[in-house]
Write a protein that holds these residues in place. Structure first.
Motif, PDB file in Angstrom:
ATOM      1  N   LYS A 137     -40.604 -92.567  21.735  1.00  0.00           N
ATOM      2  CA  LYS A 137     -40.783 -91.382  20.888  1.00  0.00           C
ATOM      3  C   LYS A 137     -41.844 -90.436  21.432  1.00  0.00           C
ATOM      4  O   LYS A 137     -42.307 -89.555  20.707  1.00  0.00           O
ATOM      5  CB  LYS A 137     -41.165 -91.816  19.456  1.00  0.00           C
ATOM      6  N   GLY A 138     -42.238 -90.588  22.682  1.00  0.00           N
ATOM      7  CA  GLY A 138     -43.287 -89.738  23.213  1.00  0.00           C
ATOM      8  C   GLY A 138     -44.637 -90.176  22.671  1.00  0.00           C
ATOM      9  O   GLY A 138     -44.883 -91.352  22.434  1.00  0.00           O
ATOM     10  N   TRP A 139     -45.521 -89.207  22.427  1.00  0.00           N
ATOM     11  CA  TRP A 139     -46.833 -89.530  21.878  1.00  0.00           C
ATOM     12  C   TRP A 139     -46.724 -89.873  20.406  1.00  0.00           C
ATOM     13  O   TRP A 139     -45.866 -89.366  19.690  1.00  0.00           O
ATOM     14  CB  TRP A 139     -47.796 -88.356  22.053  1.00  0.00           C
ATOM     15  N   GLY A 140     -47.613 -90.742  19.953  1.00  0.00           N
ATOM     16  CA  GLY A 140     -47.682 -91.114  18.552  1.00  0.00           C
ATOM     17  C   GLY A 140     -49.133 -91.247  18.128  1.00  0.00           C
ATOM     18  O   GLY A 140     -50.048 -91.128  18.945  1.00  0.00           O
ATOM     19  N   LEU A 141     -49.354 -91.482  16.848  1.00  0.00           N
ATOM     20  CA  LEU A 141     -50.706 -91.624  16.306  1.00  0.00           C
ATOM     21  C   LEU A 141     -50.776 -92.920  15.508  1.00  0.00           C
ATOM     22  O   LEU A 141     -49.893 -93.209  14.705  1.00  0.00           O
ATOM     23  CB  LEU A 141     -51.026 -90.432  15.405  1.00  0.00           C
ATOM     24  N   ARG A 142     -51.823 -93.715  15.740  1.00  0.00           N
ATOM     25  CA  ARG A 142     -52.001 -94.952  14.988  1.00  0.00           C
ATOM     26  C   ARG A 142     -53.442 -95.066  14.511  1.00  0.00           C
ATOM     27  O   ARG A 142     -54.340 -94.385  15.000  1.00  0.00           O
ATOM     28  CB  ARG A 142     -51.633 -96.166  15.835  1.00  0.00           C
ATOM     29  N   ASP A 193     -52.191-101.381   7.809  1.00  0.00           N
ATOM     30  CA  ASP A 193     -52.985-102.281   8.643  1.00  0.00           C
ATOM     31  C   ASP A 193     -53.495-101.566   9.889  1.00  0.00           C
ATOM     32  O   ASP A 193     -52.908-100.570  10.342  1.00  0.00           O
ATOM     33  CB  ASP A 193     -52.161-103.494   9.067  1.00  0.00           C
ATOM     34  N   ALA A 194     -54.572-102.084  10.452  1.00  0.00           N
ATOM     35  CA  ALA A 194     -55.089-101.563  11.717  1.00  0.00           C
ATOM     36  C   ALA A 194     -54.032-101.717  12.804  1.00  0.00           C
ATOM     37  O   ALA A 194     -53.248-102.670  12.796  1.00  0.00           O
ATOM     38  CB  ALA A 194     -56.364-102.307  12.112  1.00  0.00           C
ATOM     39  N   GLN A 195     -53.953-100.763  13.699  1.00  0.00           N
ATOM     40  CA  GLN A 195     -53.013-100.708  14.820  1.00  0.00           C
ATOM     41  C   GLN A 195     -51.604-100.281  14.413  1.00  0.00           C
ATOM     42  O   GLN A 195     -50.717-100.190  15.264  1.00  0.00           O
ATOM     43  CB  GLN A 195     -52.949-102.043  15.568  1.00  0.00           C
ATOM     44  N   GLU A 196     -51.369 -99.997  13.140  1.00  0.00           N
ATOM     45  CA  GLU A 196     -50.056 -99.498  12.727  1.00  0.00           C
ATOM     46  C   GLU A 196     -49.891 -98.045  13.143  1.00  0.00           C
ATOM     47  O   GLU A 196     -50.823 -97.242  13.047  1.00  0.00           O
ATOM     48  CB  GLU A 196     -49.901 -99.580  11.206  1.00  0.00           C
ATOM     49  N   GLU A 197     -48.687 -97.693  13.584  1.00  0.00           N
ATOM     50  CA  GLU A 197     -48.407 -96.293  13.850  1.00  0.00           C
ATOM     51  C   GLU A 197     -48.318 -95.546  12.527  1.00  0.00           C
ATOM     52  O   GLU A 197     -47.757 -96.049  11.547  1.00  0.00           O
ATOM     53  CB  GLU A 197     -47.103 -96.113  14.626  1.00  0.00           C
ATOM     54  N   LEU A 198     -48.853 -94.355  12.498  1.00  0.00           N
ATOM     55  CA  LEU A 198     -48.828 -93.519  11.306  1.00  0.00           C
ATOM     56  C   LEU A 198     -47.642 -92.564  11.386  1.00  0.00           C
ATOM     57  O   LEU A 198     -47.443 -91.895  12.398  1.00  0.00           O
ATOM     58  CB  LEU A 198     -50.130 -92.732  11.177  1.00  0.00           C
ATOM     59  N   THR A 199     -46.864 -92.496  10.327  1.00  0.00           N
ATOM     60  CA  THR A 199     -45.661 -91.665  10.314  1.00  0.00           C
ATOM     61  C   THR A 199     -45.486 -91.012   8.948  1.00  0.00           C
ATOM     62  O   THR A 199     -46.023 -91.488   7.943  1.00  0.00           O
ATOM     63  CB  THR A 199     -44.403 -92.500  10.611  1.00  0.00           C
ATOM     64  N   PHE A 200     -44.725 -89.931   8.927  1.00  0.00           N
ATOM     65  CA  PHE A 200     -44.323 -89.340   7.653  1.00  0.00           C
ATOM     66  C   PHE A 200     -42.891 -88.847   7.775  1.00  0.00           C
ATOM     67  O   PHE A 200     -42.349 -88.725   8.884  1.00  0.00           O
ATOM     68  CB  PHE A 200     -45.278 -88.220   7.214  1.00  0.00           C
ATOM     69  N   ASP A 201     -42.268 -88.602   6.651  1.00  0.00           N
ATOM     70  CA  ASP A 201     -40.881 -88.143   6.612  1.00  0.00           C
ATOM     71  C   ASP A 201     -40.872 -86.639   6.789  1.00  0.00           C
ATOM     72  O   ASP A 201     -41.415 -85.906   5.953  1.00  0.00           O
ATOM     73  CB  ASP A 201     -40.250 -88.544   5.275  1.00  0.00           C
ATOM     74  N   TYR A 202     -40.254 -86.153   7.852  1.00  0.00           N
ATOM     75  CA  TYR A 202     -40.244 -84.718   8.127  1.00  0.00           C
ATOM     76  C   TYR A 202     -39.542 -83.917   7.033  1.00  0.00           C
ATOM     77  O   TYR A 202     -39.735 -82.716   6.925  1.00  0.00           O
ATOM     78  CB  TYR A 202     -39.558 -84.429   9.465  1.00  0.00           C
ATOM     79  N   SER A 203     -38.715 -84.569   6.224  1.00  0.00           N
ATOM     80  CA  SER A 203     -38.036 -83.852   5.152  1.00  0.00           C
ATOM     81  C   SER A 203     -38.899 -83.761   3.905  1.00  0.00           C
ATOM     82  O   SER A 203     -38.525 -83.114   2.928  1.00  0.00           O
ATOM     83  CB  SER A 203     -36.711 -84.549   4.799  1.00  0.00           C
ATOM     84  N   GLY A 204     -40.066 -84.426   3.910  1.00  0.00           N
ATOM     85  CA  GLY A 204     -40.975 -84.342   2.778  1.00  0.00           C
ATOM     86  C   GLY A 204     -40.857 -85.489   1.803  1.00  0.00           C
ATOM     87  O   GLY A 204     -41.635 -85.578   0.856  1.00  0.00           O
TER      88      GLY A 204
END
Length: 348
Positions: free
Chosen positions: A182-187, A286-297
């Motif tokens: 997915k390219g770059w991500g944030l965790r 938890d620590a080390q989890e990737e952070l994500t959100f739903d682009y549709s809101g």
């Protein structure tokens, strides 16, 4: 002002660039220095101290000049051509400067505000508890969320007020990393409690016309970062806000989409009538989890009504215009919709 908000985006690939060895564009140091001065070295240093890249952690840097130098030296190739800003900035077509103080303040003299006496809390409602945790970290049955109003620069309460959360900036240590597909991500580098503020999705605030122009100017392989916020108030009144961190933005631009996210987005107003896009933990993380959100809101994994039909569609033919070609979702969730959310209102 009581209203509900619907958050949506136009399609984009993974939130980031290609691999480091493919990025050799020289970073405009003078432009970034100018940007950092605009928002203050203290805020700049505080933001940097909570973000790491790979093995390099910007933490416990006591010397402000050293922190800024490390920021510029190590992120110059990482953010090629991007101005890092912890706050929204006025972009093309935006008629209101997001940094302008336009909201009234309270006259509380206590360290923290109380509903019984604070005009802000009485007018807009209480959004956080006494530990600065979001009280309603979920969507309503309608699929919308209620906007949040924090105490602002016109308020006389202290900086420690429990109604000042997002404006304090990052408090959780985050890391930008290269994901598998997915390219770059944030965790996160530490555990996050449900309802805690994580980061802002900051960028240029632009008009609808500019959002449409930028979308049609993009090539099929380019990333689209534009977030569209639609707020509904009164008898059908709709206010739209478009934020694009493609050229000017903060760490939120590296958040990837997930059909089963751990973050939810809320519009938050601090000093200005222009909403800021805050991301809160929708569950314990938890620590080390990737952070994500739903682009549709969405957060309950049920997308807004107006987007359901588009998410269920099959991929569009390659013969169609590149701007209309659906992009595959690689979130890996059991309920994955297979394609990234698509907001046709910006395209058509």
């Amino acid at each position: 002002m009581q209203s509900e908000s619907n958050i949506s985006t136009t399609p984009r690939d993974a939130a980031g660039f290609s691999k480091p060895e493919q990025r050799r564009t020289e970073f405009p140091l003078s432009s970034e220095l100018s940007c950092s001065c605009t928002y203050g070295l203290e805020q700049w240093t505080r933001e940097c101290s909570h973000i790491s890249f790979g093995e390099f952690l910007y933490a416990n840097i006591s010397d402000e000049r050293q922190a800024t130098k490390l920021r510029l030296t190590n992120w110059s190739w990482f953010l090629s051509g991007v101005l890092y800003s912890p706050d929204n900035v006025q972009g093309p077509g935006c008629t209101i400067d997001p940094s302008e103080v336009t909201l009234p303040g309270c006259s509380c003299v206590s360290q923290s505000c109380f509903v019984q006496s604070c005009s802000c809390l009485q007018t807009y409602g209480q959004a956080y508890n006494n530990t600065s945790t979001l009280l309603h970290a979920c969507r309503t049955d309608s699929g919308y969320c209620s906007p949040v109003f924090e105490c602002n620069a016109m308020c006389s309460c202290s900086d420690a007020c429990s109604n000042r959360v997002m404006q304090r900036g990052l408090s959780v240590r985050l890391e930008v990393f290269n994901t598998e597909n997915k390219g770059w991500g944030l965790r996160t580098l530490e555990a996050i409690q449900r309802g805690s503020f994580v980061c802002e999705y900051a960028g240029e605030v632009i008009s609808f016309e500019e959002a449409r122009r930028r979308h049609h100017a993009q090539k099929s392989m380019e990333n689209n970062y534009i977030i569209a916020i639609r707020e509904y108030a009164g008898t059908g009144a709709i206010t739209e806000t478009f934020v694009d961190p493609a050229v000017v933005g903060n760490v939120g631009r590296f958040l990837n989409h997930s059909c089963q996210p751990n973050l939810l987005m809320h519009p938050v107003r601090v000093h200005s009538v222009v909403p800021r896009l805050a991301l809160f933990a929708g569950r314990n993380i938890d620590a080390q989890e990737e952070l994500t959100f739903d682009y549709s809101g969405g957060y309950s994994n049920q997308p807004p009504v107006e987007l359901r039909s588009t998410q269920a569609e099959a991929p569009m033919r390659n013969s169609r215009h590149d701007s209309f070609q659906r992009k595959e979702c690689h979130c890996g969730a059991n309920n994955c919709a297979k394609f990234l959310p698509l907001d046709l209102s910006v395209i058509n």
